[in-house]
Enzyme design. Structure first.
Site, PDB file in Angstrom:
ATOM      1  N   GLY A  13       0.708  -1.058   0.107  1.00 27.37           N
ATOM      2  CA  GLY A  13       0.135   0.311   0.120  1.00 27.37           C
ATOM      3  C   GLY A  13       0.828   1.351   0.117  1.00 27.37           C
ATOM      4  N   SER A  19       1.836   8.153   2.212  1.00 30.02           N
ATOM      5  CA  SER A  19       0.869   6.987   2.379  1.00 30.02           C
ATOM      6  C   SER A  19       1.124   6.537   3.914  1.00 30.02           C
ATOM      7  CB  SER A  19       1.381   5.717   1.446  1.00 30.02           C
ATOM      8  OG  SER A  19       1.154   6.226   0.221  1.00 30.02           O
ATOM      9  N   GLN A  40       1.472  -0.927  -6.888  1.00 32.06           N
ATOM     10  CA  GLN A  40       0.571  -1.495  -7.380  1.00 32.06           C
ATOM     11  C   GLN A  40       0.700  -1.609  -8.903  1.00 32.06           C
ATOM     12  OE1 GLN A  40      -2.896   1.172  -6.994  1.00 32.06           O
ATOM     13  NE2 GLN A  40      -4.000  -0.022  -8.578  1.00 32.06           N
ATOM     14  N   VAL A  65      -3.404  -6.317  -6.309  1.00 35.20           N
ATOM     15  CA  VAL A  65      -3.970  -7.362  -5.238  1.00 35.20           C
ATOM     16  C   VAL A  65      -5.326  -7.935  -6.089  1.00 35.20           C
ATOM     17  CG1 VAL A  65      -2.943  -6.696  -3.113  1.00 35.20           C
ATOM     18  CG2 VAL A  65      -5.543  -5.718  -4.085  1.00 35.20           C
ATOM     19  N   TYR A 156     -18.697   9.064   1.868  1.00 38.62           N
ATOM     20  CA  TYR A 156     -17.751   7.893   2.072  1.00 38.62           C
ATOM     21  C   TYR A 156     -18.329   6.625   1.374  1.00 38.62           C
ATOM     22  CZ  TYR A 156     -13.702   5.356   4.279  1.00 38.62           C
ATOM     23  OH  TYR A 156     -12.635   4.632   4.461  1.00 38.62           O
ATOM     24  N   LYS A 163     -15.383  -0.950   4.402  1.00 39.25           N
ATOM     25  CA  LYS A 163     -14.737  -0.897   5.645  1.00 39.25           C
ATOM     26  C   LYS A 163     -15.423  -1.786   6.724  1.00 39.25           C
ATOM     27  CE  LYS A 163     -11.075   1.526   4.468  1.00 39.25           C
ATOM     28  NZ  LYS A 163      -9.874   0.836   4.203  1.00 39.25           N
ATOM     29  N   LYS A 193      -4.676  13.687   4.916  1.00 38.69           N
ATOM     30  CA  LYS A 193      -4.444  14.032   3.367  1.00 38.69           C
ATOM     31  C   LYS A 193      -3.465  13.225   2.734  1.00 38.69           C
ATOM     32  CE  LYS A 193      -4.978  18.470   0.824  1.00 38.69           C
ATOM     33  NZ  LYS A 193      -4.499  17.555  -0.572  1.00 38.69           N
ATOM     34  N   LEU A 195      -3.289  10.466  -0.954  1.00 38.07           N
ATOM     35  CA  LEU A 195      -3.686  10.420  -2.411  1.00 38.07           C
ATOM     36  C   LEU A 195      -5.071   9.579  -2.526  1.00 38.07           C
ATOM     37  CD1 LEU A 195      -2.404  10.432  -5.353  1.00 38.07           C
ATOM     38  CD2 LEU A 195      -1.949   8.204  -5.220  1.00 38.07           C
TER      39      LEU A 195
HETATM   40  P1  NAD Z   1      -2.437   6.153  -0.338  1.00 41.90           P
HETATM   41  O1  NAD Z   1      -3.103   6.503  -1.591  1.00 41.90           O
HETATM   42  O2  NAD Z   1      -1.373   6.413  -0.009  1.00 41.90           O
HETATM   43  O3  NAD Z   1      -2.610   4.492  -0.227  1.00 41.90           O
HETATM   44  C1  NAD Z   1      -3.581   3.612  -0.835  1.00 41.90           C
HETATM   45  C2  NAD Z   1      -2.893   2.588  -1.587  1.00 41.90           C
HETATM   46  O4  NAD Z   1      -3.864   1.355  -2.233  1.00 41.90           O
HETATM   47  C3  NAD Z   1      -1.888   2.981  -2.766  1.00 41.90           C
HETATM   48  O5  NAD Z   1      -0.767   2.614  -2.703  1.00 41.90           O
HETATM   49  C4  NAD Z   1      -2.418   2.011  -3.947  1.00 41.90           C
HETATM   50  O6  NAD Z   1      -1.451   1.832  -4.870  1.00 41.90           O
HETATM   51  C5  NAD Z   1      -3.093   0.878  -3.362  1.00 41.90           C
HETATM   52  N1  NAD Z   1      -3.995   0.180  -4.218  1.00 41.90           N
HETATM   53  C6  NAD Z   1      -5.128   0.786  -4.648  1.00 41.90           C
HETATM   54  N2  NAD Z   1      -5.532  -0.475  -5.448  1.00 41.90           N
HETATM   55  C7  NAD Z   1      -4.854  -1.608  -5.502  1.00 41.90           C
HETATM   56  C8  NAD Z   1      -4.551  -2.558  -6.089  1.00 41.90           C
HETATM   57  N3  NAD Z   1      -5.593  -3.071  -7.062  1.00 41.90           N
HETATM   58  N4  NAD Z   1      -3.773  -3.615  -5.797  1.00 41.90           N
HETATM   59  C9  NAD Z   1      -2.552  -2.937  -4.866  1.00 41.90           C
HETATM   60  N5  NAD Z   1      -2.780  -1.739  -4.236  1.00 41.90           N
HETATM   61  C10 NAD Z   1      -3.675  -1.004  -4.544  1.00 41.90           C
HETATM   62  O7  NAD Z   1      -3.513   6.451   0.709  1.00 41.90           O
HETATM   63  P2  NAD Z   1      -3.720   6.214   2.315  1.00 41.90           P
HETATM   64  O8  NAD Z   1      -4.552   7.094   2.991  1.00 41.90           O
HETATM   65  O9  NAD Z   1      -2.269   5.756   2.855  1.00 41.90           O
HETATM   66  O10 NAD Z   1      -4.505   4.707   2.468  1.00 41.90           O
HETATM   67  C11 NAD Z   1      -4.197   3.519   2.764  1.00 41.90           C
HETATM   68  C12 NAD Z   1      -5.163   2.728   3.714  1.00 41.90           C
HETATM   69  O11 NAD Z   1      -5.468   3.673   4.797  1.00 41.90           O
HETATM   70  C13 NAD Z   1      -6.558   2.698   2.843  1.00 41.90           C
HETATM   71  O12 NAD Z   1      -6.936   1.429   3.190  1.00 41.90           O
HETATM   72  C14 NAD Z   1      -7.534   3.684   3.297  1.00 41.90           C
HETATM   73  O13 NAD Z   1      -8.865   3.481   3.219  1.00 41.90           O
HETATM   74  C15 NAD Z   1      -7.097   3.841   4.823  1.00 41.90           C
HETATM   75  N6  NAD Z   1      -7.361   5.008   5.621  1.00 41.90           N
HETATM   76  C16 NAD Z   1      -6.935   6.177   5.261  1.00 41.90           C
HETATM   77  C17 NAD Z   1      -7.320   7.136   5.842  1.00 41.90           C
HETATM   78  C18 NAD Z   1      -7.063   8.561   5.292  1.00 41.90           C
HETATM   79  O14 NAD Z   1      -7.678   9.441   5.768  1.00 41.90           O
HETATM   80  N7  NAD Z   1      -6.080   8.755   4.561  1.00 41.90           N
HETATM   81  C19 NAD Z   1      -8.219   7.082   6.924  1.00 41.90           C
HETATM   82  C20 NAD Z   1      -8.523   5.863   7.503  1.00 41.90           C
HETATM   83  C21 NAD Z   1      -8.085   4.826   6.811  1.00 41.90           C
END
Ligand code: NAD
Length: 256
Positions: A13, A19, A40, A65, A156, A163, A193, A195
């Site tokens: 991820g 990230s 990815q 994935v 959302y 989730k 904040k 991507l």
């Molecule tokens: P991010 O964009 O940095 O990370 C999301 C990742 O998902 C990316 O690296 C992307 O390449 C990967 N991804 C998407 N589709 C994919 C696929 N088919 N195969 C492999 N990888 C794939 O954003 P983030 O905020 O760091 O998100 C990481 C996790 O944290 C997510 O599950 C998100 O829902 C969760 N989350 C984020 C927040 C927030 O506010 N940023 C809050 C709570 C939970």
């Protein structure tokens, strides 16, 4: 002596330095762990590779994935090189941008299934591959969730439903894998904040709301999530499994 000395793990991820997965990887590597990374696609590889190399990673592999053969290939590599696995971070999710605004009721079948496949099913798939490598090593698996699983958060939408499925998966997986000493937990992070978060309409309002309403009167940092991931992957949390741990400045406890 680091908390993670001698431990080996994989992080799914990382897209860039913002990230949450990167913040987790950094804490784990700084704690002494050897960390393998996946990206990815080729566009993201350019961002991920230098970050991974900066913490001495030797395994940096492509893994979408939604593609079984790529998942199989990564775990083959881990099995051959690491000969075991102590932790896995699942920090990824996806939904089409047009599903993350407006009314949930308008979610398309394709959009629903895509969000479920990438954001929910992937955890089960990765756990199935990780299990044989974690047996006998007290492995720890951590995924990332959000409060929108439990309560309605405007825009959302399908990701909230995903989730909720992810959090239920954490409980079923922890029950399945506990007999082998493997723990599965989720961190419910407040808005940051990144991507992925930028795809949600009204992210700014979510961030402002957290400052206004949370007990700590601020937003959280990815580093704070990373520190909780370090706790969950280390022996400090050896008795904890199946839990959803909030790193949200306390936002979730407020009723009014
Ligand atoms: P991010 O964009 O940095 O990370 C999301 C990742 O998902 C990316 O690296 C992307 O390449 C990967 N991804 C998407 N589709 C994919 C696929 N088919 N195969 C492999 N990888 C794939 O954003 P983030 O905020 O760091 O998100 C990481 C996790 O944290 C997510 O599950 C998100 O829902 C969760 N989350 C984020 C927040 C927030 O506010 N940023 C809050 C709570 C939970």
């Amino acid at each position: 002596m680091g908390l993670m000395d001698g431990k080996k793990g994989i992080v799914f991820g990382v897209a860039n330095e913002r990230s949450i997965a990167w913040a987790c990887a950094k804490q784990l590597a700084d704690g002494g762990a050897e960390v393998a990374f996946t990206y990815q696609n080729e566009i993201l590889e350019k961002r991920v590779r230098p970050l991974a190399e900066s913490v001495g990673a030797k395994i940096i592999e492509p893994c979408d994935v939604s593609k079984n053969e790529q998942v199989e290939s990564v775990f083959k590599k881990i099995g051959d090189s690491f000969q075991g696995l102590d932790f896995m971070i699942h920090s990824l999710a996806f939904a089409n941008k047009d599903e993350l605004s407006g009314r949930y009721i308008n979610t398309s079948r394709e959009g629903f299934l895509l969000a479920m496949d990438v954001s929910v099913y992937s955890l089960t798939l990765l756990c199935r591959h990780a299990e044989p490598l974690m047996n006998g090593r007290n492995g720890s698996i951590v995924t990332l969730t959000y409060y929108g699983a439990e309560k309605v958060i405007p825009n959302y939408n399908v990701m909230g439903v995903a989730k909720a499925g992810l959090e239920a998966s954490v409980r079923y997986l922890s029950s399945d894998m506990g007999q082998n000493g493997i723990r599965v937990n989720a961190i419910s992070a407040g808005p940051i904040k990144t991507l992925a978060a930028s795809g949600i309409a009204g992210l700014r309002t979510m961030l402002e709301h957290c400052v206004e309403k949370s007990p700590l009167k601020r937003n959280i940092t990815a580093e704070e999530v990373g520190k909780t991931a370090l706790y969950l992957c280390s022996d400090l949390s050896s008795g904890v499994t199946g839990e959803i741990i909030y790193v949200d400045a306390g936002y979730n406890i407020i009723g009014m």
